[in-house]
Motif scaffolding. Structure first.
Motif, PDB file in Angstrom:
ATOM      1  N   ASP A  51      82.690 -17.461 -67.599  1.00 55.41           N
ATOM      2  CA  ASP A  51      82.489 -17.337 -66.153  1.00 55.41           C
ATOM      3  C   ASP A  51      81.068 -16.862 -65.864  1.00 55.41           C
ATOM      4  OD1 ASP A  51      82.520 -16.860 -63.460  1.00 55.41           O
ATOM      5  OD2 ASP A  51      84.161 -15.403 -63.488  1.00 55.41           O
ATOM      6  N   PRO A  52      80.164 -17.770 -65.488  1.00 63.65           N
ATOM      7  CA  PRO A  52      78.775 -17.358 -65.250  1.00 63.65           C
ATOM      8  C   PRO A  52      78.606 -16.419 -64.061  1.00 63.65           C
ATOM      9  CG  PRO A  52      79.103 -19.631 -64.569  1.00 63.65           C
ATOM     10  CD  PRO A  52      80.362 -19.208 -65.272  1.00 63.65           C
ATOM     11  N   THR A  53      79.596 -16.368 -63.161  1.00 66.21           N
ATOM     12  CA  THR A  53      79.462 -15.470 -62.014  1.00 66.21           C
ATOM     13  C   THR A  53      79.529 -14.000 -62.438  1.00 66.21           C
ATOM     14  OG1 THR A  53      81.840 -15.402 -61.505  1.00 66.21           O
ATOM     15  CG2 THR A  53      80.534 -17.196 -60.526  1.00 66.21           C
ATOM     16  N   ARG A  54      79.990 -13.726 -63.652  1.00 65.69           N
ATOM     17  CA  ARG A  54      80.081 -12.351 -64.148  1.00 65.69           C
ATOM     18  C   ARG A  54      78.914 -11.985 -65.059  1.00 65.69           C
ATOM     19  NH1 ARG A  54      85.303 -10.445 -66.708  1.00 65.69           N
ATOM     20  NH2 ARG A  54      84.349  -8.488 -66.022  1.00 65.69           N
ATOM     21  N   HIS A  55      77.951 -12.876 -65.170  1.00 65.92           N
ATOM     22  CA  HIS A  55      76.861 -12.717 -66.137  1.00 65.92           C
ATOM     23  C   HIS A  55      76.127 -11.389 -65.955  1.00 65.92           C
ATOM     24  CE1 HIS A  55      72.956 -14.527 -68.011  1.00 65.92           C
ATOM     25  NE2 HIS A  55      73.712 -14.013 -68.945  1.00 65.92           N
ATOM     26  N   LEU A  56      75.614 -11.151 -64.778  1.00 65.42           N
ATOM     27  CA  LEU A  56      74.841  -9.938 -64.519  1.00 65.42           C
ATOM     28  C   LEU A  56      75.706  -8.692 -64.675  1.00 65.42           C
ATOM     29  CD1 LEU A  56      72.245  -8.516 -63.643  1.00 65.42           C
ATOM     30  CD2 LEU A  56      72.919  -8.905 -61.251  1.00 65.42           C
ATOM     31  N   ALA A  57      76.933  -8.729 -64.159  1.00 68.30           N
ATOM     32  CA  ALA A  57      77.806  -7.556 -64.222  1.00 68.30           C
ATOM     33  C   ALA A  57      78.128  -7.177 -65.662  1.00 68.30           C
ATOM     34  CB  ALA A  57      79.089  -7.815 -63.441  1.00 68.30           C
ATOM     35  N   VAL A  58      78.426  -8.165 -66.502  1.00 67.84           N
ATOM     36  CA  VAL A  58      78.741  -7.888 -67.902  1.00 67.84           C
ATOM     37  C   VAL A  58      77.501  -7.366 -68.627  1.00 67.84           C
ATOM     38  CG1 VAL A  58      79.416  -8.942 -70.103  1.00 67.84           C
ATOM     39  CG2 VAL A  58      80.656  -9.518 -68.009  1.00 67.84           C
ATOM     40  N   PHE A  59      76.363  -7.987 -68.383  1.00 65.48           N
ATOM     41  CA  PHE A  59      75.111  -7.546 -69.013  1.00 65.48           C
ATOM     42  C   PHE A  59      74.831  -6.087 -68.667  1.00 65.48           C
ATOM     43  CE2 PHE A  59      70.607  -7.062 -69.674  1.00 65.48           C
ATOM     44  CZ  PHE A  59      70.294  -7.914 -70.727  1.00 65.48           C
ATOM     45  N   GLU A  60      74.923  -5.752 -67.387  1.00 63.15           N
ATOM     46  CA  GLU A  60      74.632  -4.389 -66.950  1.00 63.15           C
ATOM     47  C   GLU A  60      75.662  -3.395 -67.480  1.00 63.15           C
ATOM     48  OE1 GLU A  60      74.326  -4.844 -62.705  1.00 63.15           O
ATOM     49  OE2 GLU A  60      72.126  -5.043 -62.820  1.00 63.15           O
ATOM     50  N   ALA A  61      76.926  -3.810 -67.575  1.00 63.51           N
ATOM     51  CA  ALA A  61      77.957  -2.924 -68.112  1.00 63.51           C
ATOM     52  C   ALA A  61      77.686  -2.601 -69.576  1.00 63.51           C
ATOM     53  CB  ALA A  61      79.325  -3.574 -67.961  1.00 63.51           C
ATOM     54  N   LEU A  62      77.237  -3.587 -70.338  1.00 62.18           N
ATOM     55  CA  LEU A  62      76.938  -3.360 -71.753  1.00 62.18           C
ATOM     56  C   LEU A  62      75.729  -2.443 -71.915  1.00 62.18           C
ATOM     57  CD1 LEU A  62      77.620  -6.946 -73.121  1.00 62.18           C
ATOM     58  CD2 LEU A  62      78.974  -4.892 -73.556  1.00 62.18           C
ATOM     59  N   ARG A  63      74.699  -2.666 -71.127  1.00 64.70           N
ATOM     60  CA  ARG A  63      73.538  -1.778 -71.178  1.00 64.70           C
ATOM     61  C   ARG A  63      73.943  -0.345 -70.822  1.00 64.70           C
ATOM     62  NH1 ARG A  63      68.086  -3.860 -70.400  1.00 64.70           N
ATOM     63  NH2 ARG A  63      67.782  -5.420 -72.061  1.00 64.70           N
ATOM     64  N   ALA A  64      74.761  -0.197 -69.788  1.00 59.54           N
ATOM     65  CA  ALA A  64      75.197   1.137 -69.352  1.00 59.54           C
ATOM     66  C   ALA A  64      76.026   1.827 -70.430  1.00 59.54           C
ATOM     67  CB  ALA A  64      76.007   1.021 -68.059  1.00 59.54           C
ATOM     68  N   ALA A  65      76.697   1.034 -71.278  1.00 62.64           N
ATOM     69  CA  ALA A  65      77.520   1.596 -72.350  1.00 62.64           C
ATOM     70  C   ALA A  65      76.722   1.851 -73.631  1.00 62.64           C
ATOM     71  CB  ALA A  65      78.684   0.660 -72.643  1.00 62.64           C
ATOM     72  N   GLY A  66      75.422   1.682 -73.570  1.00 61.63           N
ATOM     73  CA  GLY A  66      74.581   1.952 -74.731  1.00 61.63           C
ATOM     74  C   GLY A  66      74.434   0.795 -75.696  1.00 61.63           C
ATOM     75  N   ILE A  67      74.754  -0.400 -75.250  1.00 61.58           N
ATOM     76  CA  ILE A  67      74.597  -1.606 -76.073  1.00 61.58           C
ATOM     77  C   ILE A  67      73.331  -2.327 -75.606  1.00 61.58           C
ATOM     78  CG2 ILE A  67      75.691  -3.687 -76.954  1.00 61.58           C
ATOM     79  CD1 ILE A  67      77.225  -1.037 -77.508  1.00 61.58           C
ATOM     80  N   GLY A  68      72.343  -2.381 -76.464  1.00 58.83           N
ATOM     81  CA  GLY A  68      71.032  -2.918 -76.069  1.00 58.83           C
ATOM     82  C   GLY A  68      70.983  -4.429 -76.083  1.00 58.83           C
TER      83      GLY A  68
END
Length: 382
Positions: A305-322
Protein backbone atom coordinates in the motif's frame (compact mmCIF):
# COMPACT_ATOMS: atom_id res chain seq x y z
CA UNK A 1 19.52 4.02 16.04
CA UNK A 2 20.30 0.88 14.04
CA UNK A 3 21.82 2.27 10.80
CA UNK A 4 20.88 0.89 7.38
CA UNK A 5 24.60 0.54 6.63
CA UNK A 6 27.97 1.22 8.20
CA UNK A 7 31.66 0.45 7.87
CA UNK A 8 33.47 -2.20 9.92
CA UNK A 9 36.94 -1.06 10.93
CA UNK A 10 39.19 -3.44 12.85
CA UNK A 11 42.56 -3.13 14.51
CA UNK A 12 44.20 -4.63 11.43
CA UNK A 13 42.74 -1.83 9.28
CA UNK A 14 44.04 0.83 11.65
CA UNK A 15 47.49 -0.79 11.71
CA UNK A 16 47.61 -0.88 7.90
CA UNK A 17 46.83 2.83 7.65
CA UNK A 18 49.28 3.68 10.43
CA UNK A 19 52.05 1.83 8.59
CA UNK A 20 51.47 4.04 5.54
CA UNK A 21 51.54 7.19 7.67
CA UNK A 22 55.01 6.14 8.83
CA UNK A 23 56.18 5.40 5.26
CA UNK A 24 57.67 7.54 2.49
CA UNK A 25 54.51 7.77 0.37
CA UNK A 26 51.17 9.29 1.31
CA UNK A 27 49.56 10.05 -2.04
CA UNK A 28 49.35 7.62 -4.96
CA UNK A 29 52.25 5.20 -4.76
CA UNK A 30 53.11 1.50 -4.39
CA UNK A 31 50.25 0.70 -1.98
CA UNK A 32 47.68 2.00 -4.47
CA UNK A 33 49.13 -0.33 -7.08
CA UNK A 34 48.97 -3.24 -4.63
CA UNK A 35 45.31 -2.46 -3.97
CA UNK A 36 44.57 -2.29 -7.71
CA UNK A 37 46.29 -5.64 -8.22
CA UNK A 38 44.38 -7.20 -5.31
CA UNK A 39 41.00 -6.21 -6.70
CA UNK A 40 41.85 -7.09 -10.30
CA UNK A 41 43.15 -10.50 -9.23
CA UNK A 42 40.09 -11.14 -7.06
CA UNK A 43 37.56 -10.50 -9.84
CA UNK A 44 39.59 -11.67 -12.82
CA UNK A 45 40.08 -8.40 -14.72
CA UNK A 46 43.28 -7.43 -16.52
CA UNK A 47 43.57 -3.82 -15.36
CA UNK A 48 42.38 -1.76 -12.39
CA UNK A 49 42.54 2.03 -11.97
CA UNK A 50 41.91 3.32 -8.43
CA UNK A 51 40.38 6.77 -7.95
CA UNK A 52 39.26 9.00 -5.11
CA UNK A 53 35.59 8.06 -5.64
CA UNK A 54 33.36 5.89 -7.80
CA UNK A 55 32.00 9.10 -9.31
CA UNK A 56 35.52 9.93 -10.51
CA UNK A 57 35.89 6.40 -11.88
CA UNK A 58 32.64 6.77 -13.83
CA UNK A 59 33.83 10.10 -15.22
CA UNK A 60 37.18 8.82 -16.47
CA UNK A 61 35.46 5.70 -17.82
CA UNK A 62 33.16 7.86 -19.94
CA UNK A 63 36.07 9.97 -21.13
CA UNK A 64 38.13 6.89 -22.01
CA UNK A 65 35.21 5.74 -24.19
CA UNK A 66 35.27 9.16 -25.92
CA UNK A 67 31.93 10.40 -24.64
CA UNK A 68 31.53 14.09 -25.41
CA UNK A 69 29.21 16.88 -26.56
CA UNK A 70 26.51 15.64 -28.92
CA UNK A 71 26.76 12.09 -27.57
CA UNK A 72 24.15 10.30 -25.50
CA UNK A 73 24.37 8.05 -22.43
CA UNK A 74 21.54 5.91 -21.10
CA UNK A 75 21.22 4.57 -17.57
CA UNK A 76 18.61 3.55 -15.00
CA UNK A 77 16.41 6.08 -13.19
CA UNK A 78 16.84 4.08 -9.97
CA UNK A 79 20.41 4.81 -9.04
CA UNK A 80 22.51 7.45 -7.35
CA UNK A 81 22.77 10.60 -9.48
CA UNK A 82 26.43 9.94 -10.33
CA UNK A 83 25.43 7.22 -12.83
CA UNK A 84 23.86 9.95 -14.96
CA UNK A 85 25.98 12.94 -13.96
CA UNK A 86 29.12 11.30 -15.37
CA UNK A 87 27.72 11.97 -18.84
CA UNK A 88 26.94 15.60 -18.07
CA UNK A 89 30.53 16.12 -16.90
CA UNK A 90 31.55 15.17 -20.45
CA UNK A 91 29.04 17.53 -22.05
CA UNK A 92 26.89 14.62 -23.24
CA UNK A 93 23.13 14.14 -23.02
CA UNK A 94 21.37 11.65 -20.76
CA UNK A 95 18.31 9.45 -21.11
CA UNK A 96 16.96 6.60 -19.03
CA UNK A 97 15.60 3.08 -19.47
CA UNK A 98 12.91 1.94 -17.05
CA UNK A 99 13.61 -0.83 -14.56
CA UNK A 100 12.56 -4.43 -14.19
CA UNK A 101 10.05 -4.36 -11.29
CA UNK A 102 11.58 -7.45 -9.70
CA UNK A 103 15.31 -6.69 -9.83
CA UNK A 104 15.23 -2.84 -9.89
CA UNK A 105 17.86 -3.00 -12.68
CA UNK A 106 17.50 -1.92 -16.31
CA UNK A 107 14.79 -4.00 -17.98
CA UNK A 108 16.22 -5.84 -21.03
CA UNK A 109 12.86 -5.75 -22.82
CA UNK A 110 12.56 -1.99 -22.32
CA UNK A 111 16.16 -1.57 -23.47
CA UNK A 112 15.57 -3.61 -26.63
CA UNK A 113 12.48 -1.60 -27.56
CA UNK A 114 14.13 1.74 -26.85
CA UNK A 115 17.30 0.87 -28.79
CA UNK A 116 15.30 -0.29 -31.80
CA UNK A 117 13.35 2.96 -31.76
CA UNK A 118 16.55 5.00 -31.32
CA UNK A 119 18.11 3.22 -34.29
CA UNK A 120 15.12 4.14 -36.46
CA UNK A 121 15.45 7.78 -35.36
CA UNK A 122 19.23 7.81 -35.80
CA UNK A 123 19.88 8.80 -32.17
CA UNK A 124 21.56 5.83 -30.50
CA UNK A 125 23.45 6.20 -27.21
CA UNK A 126 27.21 5.87 -27.24
CA UNK A 127 27.26 4.31 -23.75
CA UNK A 128 24.85 2.41 -21.50
CA UNK A 129 25.60 2.49 -17.77
CA UNK A 130 24.12 -0.73 -16.38
CA UNK A 131 23.61 -0.25 -12.64
CA UNK A 132 23.89 -3.21 -10.25
CA UNK A 133 21.15 -2.21 -7.83
CA UNK A 134 21.51 -3.52 -4.26
CA UNK A 135 24.45 -5.75 -5.22
CA UNK A 136 22.71 -7.91 -7.83
CA UNK A 137 23.96 -7.90 -11.41
CA UNK A 138 21.61 -6.81 -14.17
CA UNK A 139 20.73 -9.46 -16.73
CA UNK A 140 23.94 -8.79 -18.64
CA UNK A 141 23.63 -11.98 -20.72
CA UNK A 142 20.67 -10.25 -22.40
CA UNK A 143 21.74 -6.62 -22.10
CA UNK A 144 25.21 -7.01 -23.61
CA UNK A 145 24.23 -8.56 -26.97
CA UNK A 146 21.35 -6.08 -27.32
CA UNK A 147 23.77 -3.18 -26.84
CA UNK A 148 26.54 -4.68 -28.96
CA UNK A 149 24.15 -5.21 -31.87
CA UNK A 150 23.76 -1.44 -32.02
CA UNK A 151 27.45 -0.65 -31.44
CA UNK A 152 26.84 0.71 -27.94
CA UNK A 153 29.59 0.61 -25.29
CA UNK A 154 28.80 -0.68 -21.80
CA UNK A 155 29.90 0.51 -18.38
CA UNK A 156 28.76 -1.61 -15.44
CA UNK A 157 28.14 0.64 -12.45
CA UNK A 158 28.80 -2.13 -9.95
CA UNK A 159 29.26 0.29 -7.06
CA UNK A 160 27.09 -2.02 -4.93
CA UNK A 161 28.49 -5.32 -6.14
CA UNK A 162 32.06 -6.19 -5.21
CA UNK A 163 31.91 -9.79 -4.02
CA UNK A 164 28.91 -10.67 -6.19
CA UNK A 165 28.92 -13.18 -9.01
CA UNK A 166 26.91 -13.70 -12.16
CA UNK A 167 26.56 -16.82 -14.31
CA UNK A 168 29.60 -18.40 -12.72
CA UNK A 169 31.90 -15.40 -13.09
CA UNK A 170 32.80 -12.69 -10.61
CA UNK A 171 31.27 -9.26 -11.07
CA UNK A 172 34.09 -6.99 -12.21
CA UNK A 173 35.73 -9.34 -14.69
CA UNK A 174 34.33 -7.20 -17.54
CA UNK A 175 33.20 -10.22 -19.51
CA UNK A 176 29.96 -8.35 -20.27
CA UNK A 177 31.25 -4.76 -20.48
CA UNK A 178 34.03 -2.45 -21.56
CA UNK A 179 34.56 -1.05 -18.06
CA UNK A 180 33.22 -1.93 -14.60
CA UNK A 181 33.24 0.47 -11.65
CA UNK A 182 33.28 -0.32 -7.91
CA UNK A 183 32.66 2.02 -4.97
CA UNK A 184 34.35 1.90 -1.57
CA UNK A 185 32.20 4.44 0.27
CA UNK A 186 31.79 3.56 4.00
CA UNK A 187 28.35 1.95 3.56
CA UNK A 188 29.52 -0.31 0.72
CA UNK A 189 30.73 -3.92 1.07
CA UNK A 190 34.33 -2.85 1.82
CA UNK A 191 35.57 0.68 2.33
CA UNK A 192 38.55 2.93 1.64
CA UNK A 193 36.69 5.82 3.37
CA UNK A 194 36.01 7.44 0.00
CA UNK A 195 37.25 5.73 -3.12
CA UNK A 196 36.43 3.99 -6.34
CA UNK A 197 38.01 1.80 -8.98
CA UNK A 198 37.55 1.15 -12.69
CA UNK A 199 38.32 -2.27 -14.18
CA UNK A 200 38.84 -3.19 -17.82
CA UNK A 201 40.42 -5.85 -20.01
CA UNK A 202 41.46 -3.26 -22.61
CA UNK A 203 45.01 -2.00 -22.12
CA UNK A 204 44.33 1.16 -24.12
CA UNK A 205 41.33 2.11 -21.98
CA UNK A 206 43.33 1.40 -18.84
CA UNK A 207 46.19 3.62 -19.95
CA UNK A 208 43.85 6.48 -20.78
CA UNK A 209 41.98 6.24 -17.46
CA UNK A 210 45.32 6.09 -15.64
CA UNK A 211 46.38 9.32 -17.35
CA UNK A 212 43.07 11.10 -16.87
CA UNK A 213 43.00 10.48 -13.11
CA UNK A 214 46.29 12.41 -12.80
CA UNK A 215 45.93 15.62 -14.84
CA UNK A 216 46.32 13.91 -18.22
CA UNK A 217 50.07 13.73 -17.62
CA UNK A 218 52.48 11.03 -18.76
CA UNK A 219 56.14 10.29 -18.03
CA UNK A 220 56.18 7.52 -20.65
CA UNK A 221 58.61 8.63 -23.39
CA UNK A 222 56.89 6.39 -25.93
CA UNK A 223 53.71 8.48 -25.63
CA UNK A 224 55.38 11.89 -25.85
CA UNK A 225 55.35 14.14 -28.89
CA UNK A 226 59.15 14.36 -28.82
CA UNK A 227 62.08 12.94 -26.88
CA UNK A 228 62.19 13.99 -23.21
CA UNK A 229 64.23 17.08 -22.38
CA UNK A 230 65.72 15.19 -19.44
CA UNK A 231 64.88 12.74 -16.65
CA UNK A 232 62.59 15.33 -15.04
CA UNK A 233 60.39 15.62 -18.11
CA UNK A 234 56.65 14.95 -18.38
CA UNK A 235 53.93 15.94 -20.86
CA UNK A 236 50.26 16.70 -20.47
CA UNK A 237 48.49 14.83 -23.29
CA UNK A 238 44.88 15.27 -22.15
CA UNK A 239 42.82 17.58 -19.99
CA UNK A 240 42.75 15.43 -16.88
CA UNK A 241 41.81 15.74 -13.22
CA UNK A 242 43.29 15.04 -9.82
CA UNK A 243 41.29 11.90 -9.08
CA UNK A 244 44.11 9.98 -7.41
CA UNK A 245 43.57 7.65 -4.46
CA UNK A 246 45.83 8.13 -1.43
CA UNK A 247 48.12 5.47 0.00
CA UNK A 248 46.13 5.53 3.27
CA UNK A 249 42.90 4.74 1.41
CA UNK A 250 44.58 1.94 -0.51
CA UNK A 251 46.08 0.43 2.65
CA UNK A 252 42.64 0.37 4.22
CA UNK A 253 41.26 -1.22 1.04
CA UNK A 254 43.91 -3.98 1.00
CA UNK A 255 43.15 -4.80 4.62
CA UNK A 256 39.40 -4.81 3.99
CA UNK A 257 39.81 -7.07 0.94
CA UNK A 258 41.12 -9.84 3.19
CA UNK A 259 37.66 -9.97 4.82
CA UNK A 260 35.54 -9.44 1.69
CA UNK A 261 34.28 -13.02 1.61
CA UNK A 262 33.34 -12.88 5.29
CA UNK A 263 31.48 -9.59 4.84
CA UNK A 264 29.52 -10.91 1.86
CA UNK A 265 28.72 -14.21 3.58
CA UNK A 266 27.27 -12.34 6.56
CA UNK A 267 25.19 -10.07 4.34
CA UNK A 268 23.82 -13.07 2.46
CA UNK A 269 22.91 -14.81 5.72
CA UNK A 270 21.10 -11.68 6.94
CA UNK A 271 19.23 -11.39 3.62
CA UNK A 272 18.13 -15.03 3.89
CA UNK A 273 16.92 -14.38 7.44
CA UNK A 274 14.93 -11.33 6.32
CA UNK A 275 13.33 -13.38 3.54
CA UNK A 276 12.03 -15.85 6.12
CA UNK A 277 11.10 -13.40 8.88
CA UNK A 278 9.24 -10.91 6.66
CA UNK A 279 7.31 -13.43 4.58
CA UNK A 280 3.57 -12.96 4.83
CA UNK A 281 3.64 -9.26 5.68
CA UNK A 282 1.89 -6.79 3.34
CA UNK A 283 5.03 -5.97 1.42
CA UNK A 284 7.12 -7.23 -1.47
CA UNK A 285 10.51 -8.75 -0.77
CA UNK A 286 13.54 -8.53 -3.08
CA UNK A 287 13.64 -11.03 -5.93
CA UNK A 288 16.73 -13.02 -6.76
CA UNK A 289 17.51 -13.41 -10.43
CA UNK A 290 18.54 -16.88 -11.54
CA UNK A 291 22.29 -17.01 -12.13
CA UNK A 292 23.03 -13.87 -10.07
CA UNK A 293 24.38 -14.15 -6.54
CA UNK A 294 24.08 -10.73 -4.93
CA UNK A 295 26.57 -9.23 -2.49
CA UNK A 296 23.54 -7.59 -0.79
CA UNK A 297 24.65 -4.01 -0.37
CA UNK A 298 20.99 -3.14 0.26
CA UNK A 299 17.86 -5.00 1.29
CA UNK A 300 14.82 -3.13 -0.01
CA UNK A 301 11.22 -3.85 0.91
CA UNK A 302 8.27 -2.39 -1.01
CA UNK A 303 4.93 -1.77 0.66
CA UNK A 304 1.81 -3.24 -0.89
CA UNK A 305 0.00 0.00 0.00
CA UNK A 306 1.94 3.07 -1.20
CA UNK A 307 -0.42 5.40 0.68
CA UNK A 308 1.25 4.21 3.92
CA UNK A 309 4.79 4.80 2.65
CA UNK A 310 5.61 7.95 4.60
CA UNK A 311 3.82 6.80 7.77
CA UNK A 312 5.67 3.47 7.89
CA UNK A 313 9.02 5.13 7.13
CA UNK A 314 8.54 7.68 9.90
CA UNK A 315 7.33 5.03 12.37
CA UNK A 316 10.48 2.98 11.78
CA UNK A 317 12.75 5.99 12.21
CA UNK A 318 10.91 6.92 15.42
CA UNK A 319 11.47 3.37 16.69
CA UNK A 320 15.23 3.66 16.21
CA UNK A 321 15.45 1.83 12.89
CA UNK A 322 17.65 3.84 10.54
CA UNK A 323 15.78 3.13 7.33
CA UNK A 324 16.55 5.02 4.14
CA UNK A 325 15.32 5.18 0.55
CA UNK A 326 17.47 4.20 -2.43
CA UNK A 327 16.77 6.01 -4.67
CA UNK A 328 14.69 8.98 -5.73
CA UNK A 329 14.35 8.50 -9.52
CA UNK A 330 17.09 10.57 -11.11
CA UNK A 331 14.80 11.97 -13.79
CA UNK A 332 12.67 13.61 -11.07
CA UNK A 333 15.55 15.60 -9.62
CA UNK A 334 15.21 19.36 -10.30
CA UNK A 335 18.37 19.40 -12.44
CA UNK A 336 16.98 16.71 -14.75
CA UNK A 337 13.48 18.17 -14.76
CA UNK A 338 15.12 21.32 -16.13
CA UNK A 339 16.45 19.15 -18.98
CA UNK A 340 12.90 18.12 -19.91
CA UNK A 341 12.16 15.03 -17.82
CA UNK A 342 9.05 14.80 -15.66
CA UNK A 343 6.44 12.74 -13.86
CA UNK A 344 5.19 9.72 -15.76
CA UNK A 345 8.28 9.34 -17.96
CA UNK A 346 9.37 6.07 -16.31
CA UNK A 347 6.32 4.69 -14.50
CA UNK A 348 7.84 1.49 -13.09
CA UNK A 349 10.65 3.48 -11.46
CA UNK A 350 8.15 5.97 -10.08
CA UNK A 351 5.97 3.20 -8.66
CA UNK A 352 9.07 1.68 -7.06
CA UNK A 353 9.85 5.02 -5.42
CA UNK A 354 6.36 5.25 -3.95
CA UNK A 355 6.82 1.96 -2.06
CA UNK A 356 10.53 1.35 -1.39
CA UNK A 357 12.29 1.37 1.99
CA UNK A 358 15.90 0.28 2.58
CA UNK A 359 16.14 -1.55 5.90
CA UNK A 360 19.33 -2.17 7.93
CA UNK A 361 21.77 -4.58 6.32
CA UNK A 362 25.50 -4.61 6.97
CA UNK A 363 28.04 -7.18 8.10
CA UNK A 364 28.10 -5.77 11.62
CA UNK A 365 24.34 -6.17 12.15
CA UNK A 366 23.71 -8.61 15.00
CA UNK A 367 20.98 -11.24 15.13
CA UNK A 368 19.33 -9.34 18.00
CA UNK A 369 19.37 -6.10 16.02
CA UNK A 370 17.87 -7.84 13.01
CA UNK A 371 15.12 -9.29 15.22
CA UNK A 372 14.41 -5.76 16.46
CA UNK A 373 14.19 -4.50 12.87
CA UNK A 374 11.72 -7.26 11.97
CA UNK A 375 9.63 -6.59 15.08
CA UNK A 376 9.37 -2.88 14.33
CA UNK A 377 8.48 -3.48 10.68
CA UNK A 378 5.75 -5.89 11.75
CA UNK A 379 4.45 -3.35 14.26
CA UNK A 380 4.55 -0.46 11.75
CA UNK A 381 2.57 -2.50 9.22
CA UNK A 382 -0.03 -3.72 11.73
Amino acid sequence: MIPYGRQIIGDEDIAAVEAVLRSDFLTQGPVVQRFENAVASRVGASHAIATNSATSALHVACLALDLGPGDLLWTSPITFVASANCARYCGADVDFVDIDPDTFNICPDALQAKLDEAARKGRLPKIIVAVHMCGQSPDMARITPIARAHGVKIIEDASHSIGADYLGTRVGDCSHSDITVFSFHPVKIITTAEGGLALTNDAGLAAKMDRLRSHGITRDADLMTHAPDGPWYYQQLDLGWNYRMTEMQAALGISQMTRLDDFVARRRALADAYDTALEGLPLRLPKRMEGANSSWHLYIIRLDDPTRHLAVFEALRAAGIGVNLHYIPVHLQPYYRDLGFGDGDFPISEDYYSRAISIPLHAGLTDDQQAQVVAEITKALA
